[in-house]
Design a protein around this motif. Structure first.
Motif, short mmCIF file in Angstrom:
data_model
loop_
_atom_site.label_atom_id
_atom_site.label_comp_id
_atom_site.label_asym_id
_atom_site.label_seq_id
_atom_site.Cartn_x
_atom_site.Cartn_y
_atom_site.Cartn_z
N SER A 150 13.09 76.62 123.88
CA SER A 150 12.00 75.79 123.37
C SER A 150 10.87 75.64 124.38
O SER A 150 9.77 75.22 124.03
CB SER A 150 12.52 74.41 122.98
N ARG A 151 11.16 75.98 125.64
CA ARG A 151 10.14 75.86 126.69
C ARG A 151 9.98 77.18 127.42
O ARG A 151 10.90 77.99 127.47
CB ARG A 151 10.53 74.76 127.68
N LYS A 152 8.81 77.37 128.04
CA LYS A 152 8.54 78.59 128.78
C LYS A 152 9.27 78.62 130.12
O LYS A 152 9.44 79.67 130.72
CB LYS A 152 7.04 78.76 129.01
N LYS A 153 9.64 77.43 130.56
CA LYS A 153 10.43 77.33 131.78
C LYS A 153 11.55 76.31 131.52
O LYS A 153 11.41 75.42 130.70
CB LYS A 153 9.58 76.86 132.96
N GLY A 154 12.66 76.49 132.23
CA GLY A 154 13.72 75.52 132.02
C GLY A 154 15.10 76.12 131.95
O GLY A 154 15.29 77.30 132.27
N SER A 155 16.05 75.33 131.49
CA SER A 155 17.46 75.67 131.64
C SER A 155 17.89 76.92 130.87
O SER A 155 18.63 77.75 131.40
CB SER A 155 18.33 74.48 131.23
#
Length: 351
Positions: free
Chosen positions: A183-188
């Motif tokens: 859901s995000r461009k960076k992250g888990s």
């Protein structure tokens, strides 16, 4: 003053040690209080590592050791602090379980039958085996220290070995995990996917992979000194660049949640490996959430562990020697027993 009767939380602690008010204390004999700042109760620390360090600063190892309790005290004082943080924690837990059972025995009285009886009575067999390994190493040190002529049960005890894990992660499972939408461009999610790619290309242990920094990525490849060999041989490995390896490293850099010298970090740019404790809780939490989502969304049917990926690298290697090299094992026995999980294919005999 006689030491008070021991409460359950004090089981396994050295003589005259007590855990109270969230810390560890030493009840000092009256004759020794001058060496302990005149205190009857000397505060050693809030954690066992702190307590043993304070103890080591104040006392020398006992010269006369006749009981297993005294041997375990010296082992905890001199040997345990030389190990990795996680191993220190485990060893101290082992000692706490061993002391109530064996502590009162004289060194010379321990026999193989006592070891078998200890393991037989324990329901947690894996934990019992680990505790006996610690006890065995303590007796090895006892021989080295000149406390006894021979190890009382080395080579005499044959405990049933644990069955190696058999879970093999299929290529289709990896492909599905790498396609899980983020859901995000960076992250888990993207971080775990970058981790998967780098893990399957290098086979590095979790701790070594989470310690990787941009500085490790040099002109000729990724330079790594595995933690397991750092204190012994100090052997350095260089994973030579391939287009796939460069792409995996670039992806890890791109999806970091913060600017950091580490390839894998938290939102503050801190590494996901806690050196002081030897743990990877931050990463483990992220991994479990990733696995839960794969199961919940029916991307895969069965969870796999981070360590299963290392076994996949060993299993997919074209030969046992190649698997041993990738996994940086000193010999191929461990590689064969634990990390080669595919069935062996055999061609029928010809005419």
């Amino acid at each position: 003053m006689a030491p008070p009767k021991r409460k359950p939380e004090n089981r396994g602690l050295p003589a005259r040690w007590v855990c109270k008010h969230g810390a560890y204390y030493y009840l000092v004999p009256v004759s020794q209080r001058a060496a302990w700042d005149g205190k009857a109760w000397f505060r050693l620390g809030t954690t066992l590592p702190e307590a043993y360090a304070a103890w080591a600063d104040r006392v020398a190892a006992p010269e006369r050791i006749t009981t297993i309790a005294a041997l375990l005290d010296r082992y905890a004082l001199e040997v345990v602090p030389t190990k990795a943080p996680k191993s220190q924690t485990e060893n101290r837990r082992h000692i706490a379980n061993l002391r109530p059972v064996f502590g009162g025995m004289a060194l010379a009285d321990l026999e193989p039958q006592h070891v078998y009886q200890y393991v037989d009575k324990r329901t947690a067999k894996v934990a019992a085996h680990r505790e006996i390994e610690t006890l065995s190493h303590a007796f090895t040190k006892a021989v080295q220290w000149g406390l006894m002529r021979a190890h009382p049960f080395k080579g005499e005890v044959r405990l049933e070995s644990e069955a190696p894990r058999e879970r093999y992660v299929e290529d289709a499972e990896i492909e599905a995990a790498l396609k899980l939408p983020a859901s995000r461009k960076k992250g888990s999610v993207l971080m775990v996917q970058a981790y998967l790619r780098l893990k399957l290309l290098t086979g590095l242990r979790k701790g070594d992979l989470l310690r990787l920094t941009v500085a490790n990525c040099q002109e000729d490849g990724i330079h790594v000194t595995p933690a397991k060999t750092r204190k012994s041989t100090g052997k350095r490995l260089i994973y030579e660049w391939t287009p796939e390896l460069r792409q995996a490293v670039d992806a890890a850099k791109d999806v970091r949640p913060a600017l950091s010298p580490f390839l894998f970090c938290n939102q503050r740019g801190e590494p996901l490996f806690e050196e002081a404790k030897g743990t990877t809780k931050g990463f483990d939490d992220i991994w479990q959430r990733f696995m839960a989502r794969l199961i919940d969304e029916k991307v895969i049917a069965e969870r796999f562990t981070e360590h299963d990926l290392r076994a996949k690298v060993g299993s997919d290697a074209e030969s046992l020697e190649r698997a041993r090299q990738l996994l940086a094992h000193a010999s191929d026995s461990t590689t064969q027993r634990i990390y080669r999980r595919k069935p062996e294919r055999i061609k029928p005999a010809g005419n």
